[in-house]
Motif scaffolding. Structure first.
Motif, PDB file in Angstrom:
ATOM      1  N   GLU A   1       0.837  -1.210   0.000  1.00 41.49           N
ATOM      2  CA  GLU A   1       0.000   0.000   0.000  1.00 41.49           C
ATOM      3  C   GLU A   1       0.866   1.253   0.000  1.00 41.49           C
TER       4      GLU A   1
ATOM      5  N   THR B   1       2.611   1.638  -3.398  1.00 42.47           N
ATOM      6  CA  THR B   1       1.663   2.097  -4.417  1.00 42.47           C
ATOM      7  C   THR B   1       1.412   3.583  -4.285  1.00 42.47           C
ATOM      8  N   ARG B   2       1.311   4.066  -3.059  1.00 43.57           N
ATOM      9  CA  ARG B   2       1.077   5.488  -2.831  1.00 43.57           C
ATOM     10  C   ARG B   2       2.259   6.320  -3.352  1.00 43.57           C
TER      11      ARG B   2
ATOM     12  N   GLU C   1       4.374   5.421  -5.734  1.00 39.04           N
ATOM     13  CA  GLU C   1       4.454   5.294  -7.191  1.00 39.04           C
ATOM     14  C   GLU C   1       3.349   6.106  -7.872  1.00 39.04           C
ATOM     15  N   GLY C   2       2.279   6.372  -7.134  1.00 34.84           N
ATOM     16  CA  GLY C   2       1.183   7.152  -7.710  1.00 34.84           C
ATOM     17  C   GLY C   2       1.534   8.595  -7.771  1.00 34.84           C
TER      18      GLY C   2
END
Length: 254
Positions: free
Chosen positions: A247, A250-251, A253-254
């Motif tokens: 999680e 992903t944050r 990479e976003g």
């Protein structure tokens, strides 16, 4: 600056054998200059396992290479095994690495013409020591390859080759092990075996492991995860689950 020395099998090694203070690493100049690391301060305690994660190009491998003395910092200080290596000569770095540091990389760098035993013994020979056959066999037995010592790399699976590389890193009993994507090319079963070996090095051997990985499952095996983004430390997690690691990654990479 020297940290307090640790007790136990690595007495004389400081309680924080890897320390980076306001480290920056730049490549190139002018408009094309790349800031791979920017003012990074981080400490890796003795007897701990830290995973380093982040998006592609975040500075993970650069941090590992600077911490290990494989790359020079542009600014800041690096202490490794109680020595300030910021301005150390190549000869000084070589002696320190042979004495106190082990390496495991995805590109295993095993020598194809040598047997597993000979590959494991190589660091001792390079350090000018006469390898003990018992020490070499014990290192291979510790990674579950007691019966493969006479095999050459091409006769071993990818997971077995990685375990030979770990045995080679373990045979000198280093206080610090640097691992760059050690499970990246392995199947799930082989990856689990490698992670168990790294865990044992920390828990039973009191060694320090610093591991770059992109795999949340591998990272969750560590005691702590340090996240990089754009060459800076963006976050830290202690004893996270694989889901928490994924999680957070992903944050970023976003």
């Amino acid at each position: 600056m020297r940290a307090p020395a640790a007790a136990g099998p690595h007495a004389g090694i400081p309680a924080a054998p890897v320390q980076l203070y306001q480290v920056s690493r730049h490549y190139g100049a002018g408009e094309t200059q790349v800031h791979a690391l920017a003012d990074v301060s981080v400490t890796f305690p003795a007897g701990s396992w830290t995973a380093v994660m982040g998006p592609s190009g975040s500075g993970k491998s650069t941090l590992l290479h600077c911490a290990a003395g494989l790359d020079r910092v542009t600014a800041g200080r690096v202490l490794l095994a109680g020595q300030d290596i910021t301005h150390a000569t190549d000869a000084e770095l070589t002696r320190l690495r042979r004495r106190a540091v082990g390496f495991v990389f995805q590109n295993l760098n095993l020598i194809g013409s040598l047997t597993a035993e000979q590959n494991v013994a190589l660091p001792l020979r390079l350090a000018g020591a006469r390898p003990s056959r018992r020490d070499v066999q014990t290192a291979l037995a510790d990674v579950g390859l007691a019966d493969r010592g006479r095999h050459r790399p091409r006769e071993l699976s990818g997971g077995q080759q990685q375990r030979v590389a770990i045995a080679r890193a373990m045979v000198t009993r280093p206080s610090v092990l640097f691992a760059d994507e050690p499970t990246g090319a392995l199947d799930t079963g082989s990856a689990r075996t490698v992670l168990r070996l790294l865990r044992r090095m920390v828990d039973a051997g009191g060694q320090t492991v610093v591991m770059v990985t992109h795999d949340p499952v591998a990272a969750a095996s560590a005691d702590a995860v340090v996240f990089l983004s754009d060459g800076r430390i963006a976050d830290r997690l202690l004893r996270p689950s694989a889901a928490q690691v994924a999680e957070r990654l992903t944050r970023l990479e976003g």
